[in-house]
Design an enzyme around this catalytic site. Sequence first.
Site, PDB file in Angstrom:
ATOM      1  N   ASP A 163       0.824  -1.198   0.000  1.00  0.00           N
ATOM      2  CA  ASP A 163       0.000   0.000   0.000  1.00  0.00           C
ATOM      3  C   ASP A 163       0.865   1.259   0.000  1.00  0.00           C
ATOM      4  OD1 ASP A 163      -2.610   1.477   0.583  1.00  0.00           O
ATOM      5  OD2 ASP A 163      -1.331   2.112   2.237  1.00  0.00           O
ATOM      6  N   GLU A 170       0.801  -0.573  -5.140  1.00  0.00           N
ATOM      7  CA  GLU A 170      -0.207   0.462  -5.303  1.00  0.00           C
ATOM      8  C   GLU A 170       0.533   1.767  -5.556  1.00  0.00           C
ATOM      9  OE1 GLU A 170      -3.891   2.583  -2.923  1.00  0.00           O
ATOM     10  OE2 GLU A 170      -1.827   2.590  -2.205  1.00  0.00           O
TER      11      GLU A 170
END
Length: 803
Positions: A415, A470
């Site tokens: 992330d 991401e």
Amino acid sequence: MLGSSGLHFTPSIGSLSYSNDYLRPRVTQPKPISFSLQYHRALTPSRGSRCGKWEPSSKVSAVLTEDSSTMTVSNEEMENIGVLSTDSSLEPYKEHFECRVKRYLDQKSLFEKFEGGLEEFSQGYLKFGFNREEGGVVYREWAPAAREAQLVGDFNGWEGSNHKMEKNQFGVWSIKIPDFDDGNSAIPHNSRVKFRFKHGKGVWVDRIPAWIKYATADPARFAAPFDGVFWDPPPSERYQFKYPRPPKPKAPRIYEAHVGMSSSEPRINSYREFADDVLPRIQANNYNTVQLMAVMEHSYYASFGYHVTNFFAVSSRSGTPEDLKYLIDKAHSLGLRVLMDVVHSHASNNVTDGLNGFDVGQCSQESYFHAGDRGYHKLWDSRLFNYANWEVLRFFLSNLRWWLEEYQFDGFRFDGVTSMLYHHHGINMAFTGNYCEYFTEATDVDAVVYLMLANDLIHKMLPSATVIAEDVSGMPALGRPVSEGGVGFDYRLAMAIPDKWIDYVKNKKNEEWSMKEISWRLTNRRYTEKCVSYAESHDQALVGDKTIAFFLMDEEMYSGMSCLSDASPTVERGIALHKMIHFITMALGGEGYLNFMGNEFGHPEWIDFPREGNGWSYEKCRRQWNLVDTDHLRYKFMNAFDRAMHLLDERFSFLSSTKQIVSSTNEEDKVIVFERGDLVFVFNFHPVNTYDGYKVGCDLPGKYRVALDSDAFEFGGHGRVGHVVDHFTFPEGIPGVPETNFNGRPNSFKVLSPPHTCVVYYRVDESKEAAVKENSAEKVAVGQEKLEAFESVENDIAGLIAE
């Protein structure tokens, strides 16, 4: 967690493959602990330099001069930067790549010299935190700024005067708690513990151990602080994995899930309930991968798991570490791989419960975080790590190995990678795809080197791992192997796609949708670097925004979904476009596909975590499985189409195909035609026009039939397209002269294309069909012979009876 931007488009190719699909055996007997740490940080960039010039810190330079042979990078290694030959546009930035490759190789050399290598270095959990050693439990904690330290907990009545810790020259505190005379641990399993230390201002504070494996809070107390928990169950209570990891699929079809909100009841769901009740649904819809959000402990439930407090601990809201192991093993038994949403980009600002509690004003070299403004993310209200710090590298690399080994995860989705890659963290940056945006002094090479080390370690430990970034910026070489000078991710999330769909369904009428823009957005990805596409993200389903289905149908999601009456124009349009949007995103948008839970059947409501503003309600933080399970509701049609989409890839492997050709984006007809593998896809986005005898181009000549039709009755459609019709191709133009072909394709065939419908055609293999027919004919002939013989016997018996 970030917005998205466009990238330059180039087609994609395949990826590396690996020979060994299993982790090395877990070390059961740790080696004797020997701390010979020479650094608190790795090579450090000189202030203001771009990336080509780097100067070692004083602590490192002494070692470099001591034995430069282990630090020297050969000319061959520096010249073999494969990404430069793959993408010639990177050549002007060769100095930058040489710099970070050298930093990466030098760091590995330092690990080899002082820690036994990268893999040995990544076993920090065998040294730090709580570990059983001969005759007792040893606890170690890195806290160089602490003046004094004690271990406190239930085991000593939270009085630490008799359990003072000792500090070595590298800032590591340690204590050994001997077992009782009967051999039982003096620290009981599942009992609470904390690290108590005095910081520079003379104040004593209690903190949860940084390497704690489990943390809990009193559920009966509102906003109760978390406590560290000593997790050391007896062998009889430890979960033993029974099933091997499923093999790595050709292309990941990912179901992104949040365990806590997966129950139909307004409460937090458990790992075991998710395993028993939800995993079979995921398997039934032909996904091959589950991506779990919010696994790491986070004190604030509504953070969606992104404000991590305890990096080695599973979220206690859904159960124990053994319960999570049960979930992963159950997934493996169903043929599902499990990825973990890992957050190494920032940490919760929470002092009482989190890692931030160890930062009490010390300098960056003595902290997990950068000091001052550089250590704080102003939009996320969270702390930012110092990736040049030796102990931060140990902490994070060990963290990855811990989740792979202890819990048998099959990979990670990292992330907030954009925030890691740049000093500006992507804040107020509209990336255009210009290469000069990626290779300047704004690039955080410390973080890049960490990510290279992380991907190197993951793929060495588990060659079949899937690792996804991401990243909104689209940094070149992010998805290329570390051996080529890349950062090493297998896939990058195609984050611009969901933004475009929300813009279309929210702000544009059907007739304003541009076929060229849709096609460009879906195919806009970098050559040789794979993407995972998705139509909508969990962020867009949060309160204050809506799902795609809700934008399309709004309040009629509540009132117009019954099959007992005709669908309204809004519902009919909404269901049709929902299927088309998700399917074209899957088929054209990348080499993998991800669907956030709920969107497989157009979950009608937004996500709203319990908070003061909603009376701490779980009403909209759950799943309404009853909607898809109720036979007279139209939600079943969207769910059935989701299942069929994934089955189509299971049958034809089009996602993993490197053949992707868009032959037509007709703005007047509102039709997109493309090939993926040997399948031909026809998407008619026009709201009313039906095209009979619509000509579509294709590569291979022959006979084509329907493989998937969104207008079929089983998907809530009108059944207007014939599925038993054979479509024969016609040659187009002059052979070998593409410009004379139809839409650049050497062959064509004609189809029926209803409005708001997508149809996929496959090429019939005549040889296989002939073999099937011949085999069927043989079976019929044999069956006829058996029938005649049986009838003859029956006649003989009848004759004997008559006599």
